[in-house]
Design a protein around this motif. Sequence first.
Motif, PDB file in Angstrom:
ATOM      1  N   THR A 160       0.753  -1.205  -0.001  1.00 54.24           N
ATOM      2  CA  THR A 160       0.108   0.027   0.080  1.00 54.24           C
ATOM      3  C   THR A 160       0.982   1.332  -0.258  1.00 54.24           C
ATOM      4  OG1 THR A 160      -1.630  -1.276   1.472  1.00 54.24           O
ATOM      5  CG2 THR A 160      -1.952   1.107   1.364  1.00 54.24           C
ATOM      6  N   ASN A 161       2.004   1.301   0.555  1.00 63.36           N
ATOM      7  CA  ASN A 161       2.763   2.521   0.988  1.00 63.36           C
ATOM      8  C   ASN A 161       3.961   2.505   0.150  1.00 63.36           C
ATOM      9  OD1 ASN A 161       3.431   0.562   2.709  1.00 63.36           O
ATOM     10  ND2 ASN A 161       4.418   2.055   3.931  1.00 63.36           N
ATOM     11  N   ARG A 162       4.592   1.072  -0.239  1.00 63.62           N
ATOM     12  CA  ARG A 162       5.624   1.395  -1.046  1.00 63.62           C
ATOM     13  C   ARG A 162       6.022   0.497  -2.294  1.00 63.62           C
ATOM     14  NH1 ARG A 162       9.985   4.070   1.641  1.00 63.62           N
ATOM     15  NH2 ARG A 162      11.756   2.920   0.820  1.00 63.62           N
ATOM     16  N   VAL A 163       6.459   0.968  -3.207  1.00 64.30           N
ATOM     17  CA  VAL A 163       6.884   0.065  -4.419  1.00 64.30           C
ATOM     18  C   VAL A 163       7.977   0.475  -4.999  1.00 64.30           C
ATOM     19  CG1 VAL A 163       5.325   1.439  -6.037  1.00 64.30           C
ATOM     20  CG2 VAL A 163       5.711  -0.902  -6.439  1.00 64.30           C
ATOM     21  N   ARG A 164       8.942  -0.452  -5.531  1.00 64.96           N
ATOM     22  CA  ARG A 164      10.032  -0.044  -6.150  1.00 64.96           C
ATOM     23  C   ARG A 164      10.050  -0.575  -7.595  1.00 64.96           C
ATOM     24  NH1 ARG A 164      10.778  -2.266  -1.377  1.00 64.96           N
ATOM     25  NH2 ARG A 164      11.627  -1.372   0.112  1.00 64.96           N
ATOM     26  N   LEU A 165      11.128   0.081  -8.365  1.00 58.39           N
ATOM     27  CA  LEU A 165      11.167  -0.388  -9.793  1.00 58.39           C
ATOM     28  C   LEU A 165      11.281  -1.877  -9.961  1.00 58.39           C
ATOM     29  CD1 LEU A 165      11.481   0.119 -12.797  1.00 58.39           C
ATOM     30  CD2 LEU A 165      13.822   0.578 -12.593  1.00 58.39           C
ATOM     31  N   ARG A 166      12.084  -2.299  -8.982  1.00 60.43           N
ATOM     32  CA  ARG A 166      12.451  -4.030  -8.990  1.00 60.43           C
ATOM     33  C   ARG A 166      10.988  -4.689  -9.167  1.00 60.43           C
ATOM     34  NH1 ARG A 166      16.613  -7.267  -7.373  1.00 60.43           N
ATOM     35  NH2 ARG A 166      15.925  -9.278  -8.173  1.00 60.43           N
ATOM     36  N   ALA A 168       7.677  -8.400 -12.251  1.00 64.31           N
ATOM     37  CA  ALA A 168       6.220  -8.982 -12.449  1.00 64.31           C
ATOM     38  C   ALA A 168       6.136  -8.697 -13.913  1.00 64.31           C
ATOM     39  CB  ALA A 168       5.266  -7.898 -11.982  1.00 64.31           C
ATOM     40  N   VAL A 169       6.768  -8.155 -14.672  1.00 63.88           N
ATOM     41  CA  VAL A 169       6.524  -8.033 -16.249  1.00 63.88           C
ATOM     42  C   VAL A 169       7.093  -9.330 -16.879  1.00 63.88           C
ATOM     43  CG1 VAL A 169       7.340  -6.879 -18.427  1.00 63.88           C
ATOM     44  CG2 VAL A 169       6.647  -5.423 -16.362  1.00 63.88           C
ATOM     45  N   SER A 227       7.076   5.622  -4.530  1.00 64.88           N
ATOM     46  CA  SER A 227       6.465   5.173  -5.739  1.00 64.88           C
ATOM     47  C   SER A 227       7.387   5.370  -6.770  1.00 64.88           C
ATOM     48  CB  SER A 227       5.214   5.919  -6.034  1.00 64.88           C
ATOM     49  OG  SER A 227       5.321   7.234  -6.102  1.00 64.88           O
ATOM     50  N   VAL A 228       7.154   4.495  -7.846  1.00 65.40           N
ATOM     51  CA  VAL A 228       8.138   4.826  -9.241  1.00 65.40           C
ATOM     52  C   VAL A 228       7.409   5.694 -10.263  1.00 65.40           C
ATOM     53  CG1 VAL A 228       9.411   3.502 -10.905  1.00 65.40           C
ATOM     54  CG2 VAL A 228       8.620   2.377  -8.593  1.00 65.40           C
ATOM     55  N   LEU A 236       9.864   4.343 -14.855  1.00 71.21           N
ATOM     56  CA  LEU A 236       9.186   2.999 -15.555  1.00 71.21           C
ATOM     57  C   LEU A 236       9.669   2.873 -17.062  1.00 71.21           C
ATOM     58  CD1 LEU A 236       5.696   2.885 -13.836  1.00 71.21           C
ATOM     59  CD2 LEU A 236       7.551   1.351 -13.694  1.00 71.21           C
ATOM     60  N   SER A 237       9.521   4.145 -17.664  1.00 72.12           N
ATOM     61  CA  SER A 237       9.297   4.264 -19.123  1.00 72.12           C
ATOM     62  C   SER A 237      11.057   4.002 -19.533  1.00 72.12           C
ATOM     63  CB  SER A 237       8.856   5.401 -19.541  1.00 72.12           C
ATOM     64  OG  SER A 237       9.373   6.509 -19.170  1.00 72.12           O
ATOM     65  N   ARG A 238      11.748   4.273 -18.800  1.00 66.14           N
ATOM     66  CA  ARG A 238      13.420   4.083 -19.227  1.00 66.14           C
ATOM     67  C   ARG A 238      13.957   3.157 -18.536  1.00 66.14           C
ATOM     68  NH1 ARG A 238      13.047  10.182 -18.963  1.00 66.14           N
ATOM     69  NH2 ARG A 238      11.904  10.557 -20.962  1.00 66.14           N
ATOM     70  N   ALA A 239      12.966   2.098 -18.040  1.00 64.69           N
ATOM     71  CA  ALA A 239      13.708   0.786 -17.586  1.00 64.69           C
ATOM     72  C   ALA A 239      13.786  -0.174 -18.140  1.00 64.69           C
ATOM     73  CB  ALA A 239      12.847   0.664 -16.032  1.00 64.69           C
ATOM     74  N   GLY A 240      13.657  -0.103 -19.606  1.00 68.36           N
ATOM     75  CA  GLY A 240      13.547  -1.097 -20.499  1.00 68.36           C
ATOM     76  C   GLY A 240      12.582  -2.528 -20.252  1.00 68.36           C
ATOM     77  N   LEU A 241      11.483  -2.036 -19.840  1.00 68.14           N
ATOM     78  CA  LEU A 241      10.689  -3.036 -19.369  1.00 68.14           C
ATOM     79  C   LEU A 241       9.890  -3.682 -20.726  1.00 68.14           C
ATOM     80  CD1 LEU A 241       8.716  -1.617 -16.644  1.00 68.14           C
ATOM     81  CD2 LEU A 241      10.451  -3.101 -16.384  1.00 68.14           C
ATOM     82  N   GLU A 242      10.029  -3.050 -21.721  1.00 74.01           N
ATOM     83  CA  GLU A 242       9.564  -3.428 -23.079  1.00 74.01           C
ATOM     84  C   GLU A 242       8.105  -3.696 -23.233  1.00 74.01           C
ATOM     85  OE1 GLU A 242      12.138  -6.880 -23.859  1.00 74.01           O
ATOM     86  OE2 GLU A 242      13.592  -5.340 -24.951  1.00 74.01           O
TER      87      GLU A 242
END
Length: 443
Positions: A195-201, A206-207, A230-231, A236-242
């Motif tokens: 609820t309070n924290r999320v990381r790029l990792r 998950a992707v 939050s991220v 998010l858009s520059r992390a190469g998630l594709e």
Amino acid sequence: MPDDPRRRTPRTDAVLADARLDEPTRRLGPALVKRAVAEVLQRCREGALAPDEVVEAVLGSLPAGATSLRRVLNATGVVVHTNLGRAPLSPAAVDAVAVAAGATDVELDLGTGRRGRRGAGTLAALAAAVPVAGGVHVVNNGAAALALAACALTSATGGREVVVSRGELVEIGDGFRIPDLLESVGARLREVGTTNRVRLRDYADAVGPDTAFVLKVHPSNFRVEGFTSSVPVSVLSRAGLEVPVVADIGSGLLAPHPRLPGEPDAASALRAGADLVTASGDKLLGGPQCGLLLGRGDLVDALRRHPFARALRVDKLTLAALEATLTGPVPPVPGALARRPDDLLARARRLADKIAAEIGDGVARAVTTGGAVGGGGAPGVVLPSAGVSLPEDLAAPLRTGPVPVVGRVTGGRLLLDLLSVAEEDDDLLLDAVRRAHQRLGEG
Ligand SMILES: *Cc1c(COP(=O)(O)O)cnc(C)c1O
């Protein structure tokens, strides 16, 4: 019994034939007039009204127009008030609606006589307002924009999953929730973080092959404080998630607003790398109810061509009002955000003085106060404002007067906050207070 009021009551046809009812019948239609006549004749039968008073009573009880919706003065200090219809339209947008209400060239090129792109002028205006967007589209509301994105992107990518932070599973209002909305169109949620924290990792883990897109939802009606993270879209858009990154910014700001630094806007989200942005048209943009989709040209095209897009298509009235909102004079919502506290206090003092002069000393006080953007965005932001503080028992007569006024009851007083009232409506407000005070005295 010759004096029986039932026998003296005129016949319905005789009343309807009265010339004084011709104009209202043309304006309102016969059904509303007949209903008013039936109600008044009933009172006459009961002896509450003399036969020669019937027509005047009908004229007095006719509605102002053929809609049960009433014009209301929003003196709540909440600029975007959902229960009061969110953004009031600018006069230019109202005019545009009136023009488009008849037959209009919404899908016809008058030059060639051929079919034209529906709402081309509106879409061009939106594209011009956000030049960084490769493509733009308009649907019925913000929820529709998000539903269409979920539908079209799950079909386009073959993935079913929408990756979203647990801190962004927002309930938007009236019991509707964004996660339920996504699932209702066949998407599966892949929740990440807490609820309070999320990381790029968390997102990166998950992707996978079943991911349709990563979703960022702006918490537009609440704030989490303390141990939070939050991220941002830029990360998010520059992390190469594709996978595409979709940002639901909610409020519909197209560019940053100096008074609302925490509020996301479409141009900044796109510049930060969002592939698609969804937003409402009737919050901070100040336009009609609609949903805006802006972003990568190929994605917007896919959305536009998806069969579901037809079910979410906006009508010509919306297209007209949105174009005028984008190209015309400053609409009321951005106008309210630009009001200066000093000017608001000066207006409040003028009103309080007039109330003192006309009604009596000690009824009204000019006070400084704090307004809010409302459910439409900027949660927790207090907008310095001013208003008129009145006795609380004026609240009901003000709400039920000829031009209803809705204020805010707080600390045993009724506050009429001027942040959400246009200056040209101050006289109307004064008149409403005068009448409410009178009714209170009579009642
Ligand atoms: C308001 C809002 C919505 C819903 O938009 P509607 O125009 O009310 O359908 C969705 N997401 C966010 C973040 C919002 O603020």
